[in-house]
Design an enzyme around this catalytic site. Structure first.
Site, PDB file in Angstrom:
ATOM      1  N   SER A 110       0.838  -1.205   0.000  1.00  0.00           N
ATOM      2  CA  SER A 110       0.000   0.000   0.000  1.00  0.00           C
ATOM      3  C   SER A 110       0.870   1.251   0.000  1.00  0.00           C
ATOM      4  CB  SER A 110      -0.891   0.014   1.242  1.00  0.00           C
ATOM      5  OG  SER A 110      -0.100   0.336   2.383  1.00  0.00           O
ATOM      6  N   LYS A 111       0.201   2.364  -0.210  1.00  0.00           N
ATOM      7  CA  LYS A 111       0.864   3.674  -0.203  1.00  0.00           C
ATOM      8  C   LYS A 111       1.576   3.895   1.130  1.00  0.00           C
ATOM      9  CE  LYS A 111      -1.722   7.321   0.057  1.00  0.00           C
ATOM     10  NZ  LYS A 111      -3.124   7.533  -0.082  1.00  0.00           N
ATOM     11  N   ARG A 112       0.931   3.436   2.214  1.00  0.00           N
ATOM     12  CA  ARG A 112       1.510   3.632   3.557  1.00  0.00           C
ATOM     13  C   ARG A 112       2.850   2.918   3.700  1.00  0.00           C
ATOM     14  NH1 ARG A 112      -3.762   3.573   4.330  1.00  0.00           N
ATOM     15  NH2 ARG A 112      -3.916   1.317   4.558  1.00  0.00           N
TER      16      ARG A 112
END
Length: 503
Positions: A262-264
């Site tokens: 994910s982006k995180r």
């Protein structure tokens, strides 16, 4: 394959393109090119609530940057358009009506409040509410109501959705080019909504109709669409159309721990998960591979190996080689772990292989951005520095001292290199350099090393302070290579500066 291969990449313009999406596009592109086929881009923008301004342009720019442009799509019309679903919405109702006429779909008039009540009632009894064969005749739809009632509701303009009528008591055999044959009992399928009350098709209907009309032969998409495969195969059957072949790509997993990338993960571990930088309307900026200095060839090579393997030891593949070697049957079923370090490894390999003139030009434009004009031999500097560089920016980190005279000197190194007799030794080196007309690295090495040997002193006693004087710290290529590039005047000036500052 007798029929011409036609594949499509069909993203939704709801934000920047995640590298999982980029890999789907790449695998479609490689498959199409291997088989002399067409690679289409279709923008699936039926969900207008989630539409993000600029996302479509971003997708196109990302594919172009990676050198995997589409053959057909928005702006490249080839007679199968339009290629944005929002511009095709007049089409879909007719196909939904066809399914009703054939008895494969029905009108459902249940309100969202009524369905909510059923859901809560089921939950209270520890069950899950599924709208399908076991309860559809007890609900408010055209299968349960009389024809007169249905007609009256339609005439009165009552809101409805169109649902697919999943078959009862059948075992479906589904084939996937990556996963092989799977079976599913149709009893577990729900009657999915195909057409919404707002007059828009759902993804399922639009997707099937578009793939059919665009003559798509192979649907290569992410694993998250596997649960929809049964419905899609049933829809093809209901329409009486030949279904394409399906291939569901494995997920891209986090570098550490479980779950999807994910982006995180990128934010936390400091690597991009998008091909290009993306700025949100709120002013947030997400980094991209392009802006972080990665070469498109390195990104493509890295993505190709996320879930695919050529079956050989070879790791570095040009786009041409990937097109030739790629086979869907060699794509893994299991999720592919993303490795940011491996991406850097690919980048390093590609930087080393880059043509000297191209790399020098990139370095020159980096210097211009920093306001540096120079007469130094840049191609020679680049050749000395590049082995340790992964990005063009690294050439600056490794060799900024060529363009900026040191004004301070590494304290720890100074304490180690500068002894009581160092100033006297460096003064002698200055005298030697002043007398030298041939300032080539080879000649300097011969003269200075010859003098050190004749004085019977340790090489470190001269070479360490000399490097410190020229560089400011203990790094960089061969000392005499540095001196030859800086030239006689600058080399002597730097040694004199060091003598003033350190002693």
């Amino acid at each position: 394959m007798s029929q011409k291969v036609r594949v499509r990449f069909a993203p939704s313009p709801t934000g920047p393109l995640h590298i999982g999406g980029v890999r789907t596009a790449l695998f479609n592109y490689l498959f199409a090119k291997k088989h002399g086929g067409d690679f289409l881009l279709r923008i699936e923008d039926t969900d207008q609530n989630r539409f993000v301004e600029g996302a479509e342009q971003y997708i196109i720019e990302a594919l172009d940057w990676l050198n995997i442009p589409f053959d057909e799509g928005p702006g490249k019309e080839k007679g199968y358009g339009p290629y944005r679903q929002s511009e095709r919405k007049g089409l879909y109702k007719e196909y939904a009506d066809q399914l009703i006429a054939k008895g494969h779909a029905y009108y459902a008039f249940d309100t969202s409040e009524e369905l909510d009540t059923h859901r809560k009632d089921h939950e209270a009894k520890g069950k899950t509410f599924i709208y399908n064969w076991h309860n559809r005749l007890k609900l408010k739809n055209s299968l349960a109501l009389s024809e007169t009632d249905v007609q009256a509701k339609l005439t009165a303009g009552e809101e409805y959705v169109i649902r697919f009528k999943s078959p009862e008591g059948e075992t479906l055999s589904l084939n996937d080019m990556i996963r092989g044959t799977m079976t599913i009992d149709t009893h577990v399928l729900d009657d999915k909504v195909l057409f919404k009350s707002d007059g828009m098709p759902t993804y399922h209907l639009a997707n099937i109709v578009d793939d059919h009309l665009m003559e798509i032969t192979h649907v290569i998409r992410g694993e998250e669409w596997l649960p929809s495969l049964a419905l899609h195969v049933l829809l093809y059957r209901a329409f009486g159309w030949q279904a394409p072949q399906f291939a569901h790509l494995p997920l891209i997993m986090k570098p550490e721990g479980k779950g999807k990338l994910s982006k995180r993960d990128g934010d936390k571990m400091g690597f991009p998960v998008f091909p290009l930088e993306w700025k949100t309307a709120e002013g947030d900026v997400f980094s991209g591979y392009r802006e972080d200095g990665y070469l498109p060839e390195a990104v493509v090579n890295m993505l190709a190996f996320l879930g695919w393997n050529p079956g050989t030891e070879q790791e570095i593949f040009s786009l041409e080689e990937l097109c030739q070697a790629f086979e869907l049957e060699r794509v893994h079923k299991a999720g592919a772990k993303f490795d940011p370090e491996k991406t850097k490894w690919f980048q390093h390999q590609y930087l080393q292989e880059m043509e000297a003139t191209v790399l020098t030009a990139k370095f020159k434009s980096l210097l211009s951005e920093k306001g540096i004009e120079t007469t130094l031999n840049l191609s020679k500097i680049v050749s000395l520095l590049k082995e340790r560089a992964t990005f063009v920016e690294d050439l600056w980190d490794q060799g900024s001292f060529f363009f900026e005279t040191p004004v301070s000197y590494d304290e720890k190194a100074s304490a180690k290199a500068f002894k009581q007799d160092t100033p006297a030794l460096l003064e002698e080196v200055i005298t030697l350099l002043k007398q030298t007309s041939d300032f080539s690295a080879a000649n300097l090495s011969e003269i200075v090393k010859g003098w050190i040997t004749s004085k019977e002193i340790g090489f470190g006693k001269v070479m360490m302070p000399l490097r410190l004087a020229l560089v400011g710290e203990m790094k960089g290529p061969e000392v005499f290579d540095i001196a030859a590039l800086l030239g006689k005047e600058e080399t002597i000036k730097r040694i004199e500066n060091a003598l003033k500052t350190i002693s």
